[in-house]
Design a protein around this motif. Structure first.
Motif, mmCIF file in Angstrom:
data_model
loop_
_atom_site.group_PDB
_atom_site.id
_atom_site.type_symbol
_atom_site.label_atom_id
_atom_site.label_comp_id
_atom_site.label_asym_id
_atom_site.label_seq_id
_atom_site.Cartn_x
_atom_site.Cartn_y
_atom_site.Cartn_z
ATOM 1 N N GLU A 32 4.392 1.617 -0.819
ATOM 2 C CA GLU A 32 5.355 1.747 -1.923
ATOM 3 C C GLU A 32 4.701 1.566 -3.294
ATOM 4 O OE1 GLU A 32 8.863 2.150 -1.599
ATOM 5 O OE2 GLU A 32 8.525 2.533 0.530
ATOM 6 N N GLN A 33 3.839 0.565 -3.426
ATOM 7 C CA GLN A 33 3.288 0.277 -4.748
ATOM 8 C C GLN A 33 2.046 1.105 -5.059
ATOM 9 O OE1 GLN A 33 3.775 -4.289 -4.347
ATOM 10 N NE2 GLN A 33 3.831 -3.824 -6.525
ATOM 11 N N VAL A 34 1.079 1.122 -4.161
ATOM 12 C CA VAL A 34 -0.144 1.867 -4.441
ATOM 13 C C VAL A 34 0.061 3.359 -4.198
ATOM 14 C CG1 VAL A 34 -2.618 2.068 -3.930
ATOM 15 C CG2 VAL A 34 -1.532 -0.176 -3.908
ATOM 16 N N GLY A 35 0.992 3.724 -3.331
ATOM 17 C CA GLY A 35 1.313 5.135 -3.122
ATOM 18 C C GLY A 35 0.562 5.808 -1.988
ATOM 19 N N GLU A 93 0.210 5.101 -13.262
ATOM 20 C CA GLU A 93 0.961 5.177 -12.002
ATOM 21 C C GLU A 93 1.003 3.822 -11.309
ATOM 22 O OE1 GLU A 93 0.603 7.291 -7.663
ATOM 23 O OE2 GLU A 93 -0.035 8.469 -9.399
ATOM 24 N N LEU A 94 -0.122 3.133 -11.255
ATOM 25 C CA LEU A 94 -0.144 1.822 -10.605
ATOM 26 C C LEU A 94 0.732 0.817 -11.349
ATOM 27 C CD1 LEU A 94 -3.920 1.619 -9.641
ATOM 28 C CD2 LEU A 94 -1.971 1.878 -8.069
ATOM 29 N N GLU A 105 3.327 1.508 -13.247
ATOM 30 C CA GLU A 105 4.717 1.914 -13.019
ATOM 31 C C GLU A 105 5.214 1.465 -11.652
ATOM 32 O OE1 GLU A 105 6.823 6.117 -12.224
ATOM 33 O OE2 GLU A 105 5.837 5.954 -14.186
ATOM 34 N N ARG A 106 4.337 1.424 -10.674
ATOM 35 C CA ARG A 106 4.698 1.023 -9.314
ATOM 36 C C ARG A 106 4.649 -0.496 -9.124
ATOM 37 N NH1 ARG A 106 4.363 4.722 -5.076
ATOM 38 N NH2 ARG A 106 4.060 6.882 -5.705
ATOM 39 N N GLY A 107 4.279 -1.228 -10.176
ATOM 40 C CA GLY A 107 4.301 -2.683 -10.118
ATOM 41 C C GLY A 107 3.026 -3.335 -9.614
ATOM 42 N N VAL A 108 1.916 -2.606 -9.618
ATOM 43 C CA VAL A 108 0.642 -3.177 -9.190
ATOM 44 C C VAL A 108 0.002 -3.908 -10.366
ATOM 45 C CG1 VAL A 108 -1.690 -2.651 -8.332
ATOM 46 C CG2 VAL A 108 0.292 -1.371 -7.459
ATOM 47 N N TYR A 154 0.812 -1.218 0.000
ATOM 48 C CA TYR A 154 0.000 0.000 0.000
ATOM 49 C C TYR A 154 0.848 1.272 0.000
ATOM 50 C CZ TYR A 154 -4.262 -2.682 0.609
ATOM 51 O OH TYR A 154 -5.317 -3.536 0.414
ATOM 52 N N ASP A 196 -4.889 -6.518 -3.239
ATOM 53 C CA ASP A 196 -3.639 -6.549 -2.490
ATOM 54 C C ASP A 196 -3.130 -7.990 -2.446
ATOM 55 O OD1 ASP A 196 -4.888 -7.914 -0.349
ATOM 56 O OD2 ASP A 196 -4.931 -6.159 0.957
#
Length: 134
Positions: free
Chosen positions: A24-27, A84-85, A87-90, A22, A119
């Motif tokens: 690091e990945q979701v921001g 964005e998600l 890019e963050r690996g979600v 939540y 998640d």
């Protein structure tokens, strides 16, 4: 009198893994990670711009990890949110909408463009685009 929803408890199996997902990945912003003795740990995270937070932890939730379904976030730009998600690996769905009750790929009209992700425990989220000016 106002009644404000400020916290939703999300049951997870591994607090550190969920905090990383939540935060690091979701921001989401990590508001605090507090230990109250050996039995209780409270991690509060807030989506950027939200008045409502989620709480993960040990000794705070009675639910089964992965049992929370349909939590919903609202964004002004569904394409930017997806980018964005990703890019963050979600692992997030493509943009989808509902046509006569059927979920199909692609953007829809006002309030009818969505993303879906879960998640690591299987708690599921929906991201909905809010039309400009709403």
């Amino acid at each position: 009198m106002d009644w404000k929803l400020e916290v939703v408890v999300v049951p997870v199996a591994d607090v550190d893994r969920a905090k990383l997902f939540y935060g690091e990945q979701v921001g989401f912003v990590v508001d605090h990670d507090t230990r109250i003795g050996d039995e209780i740990r409270v991690v509060q995270l807030t989506p950027r711009g939200s008045a409502c937070s989620i709480v993960l932890g040990t000794g705070v939730a009675e639910g089964v990890p992965g049992s929370v379904k349909g939590l919903q976030l609202v964004v002004s730009d569904i394409d930017a949110a997806r980018a964005e998600l990703v890019e963050r690996g979600v692992d997030v769905s493509k943009v989808q909408h509902f046509d006569n009750g059927v979920q199909v790929e692609g953007r829809g009209g006002d309030w009818n463009s969505f993303l879906f992700f879960s998640d690591p425990d299987g708690n599921s989220w929906t991201v909905q685009e809010c039309p400009a000016g709403s």
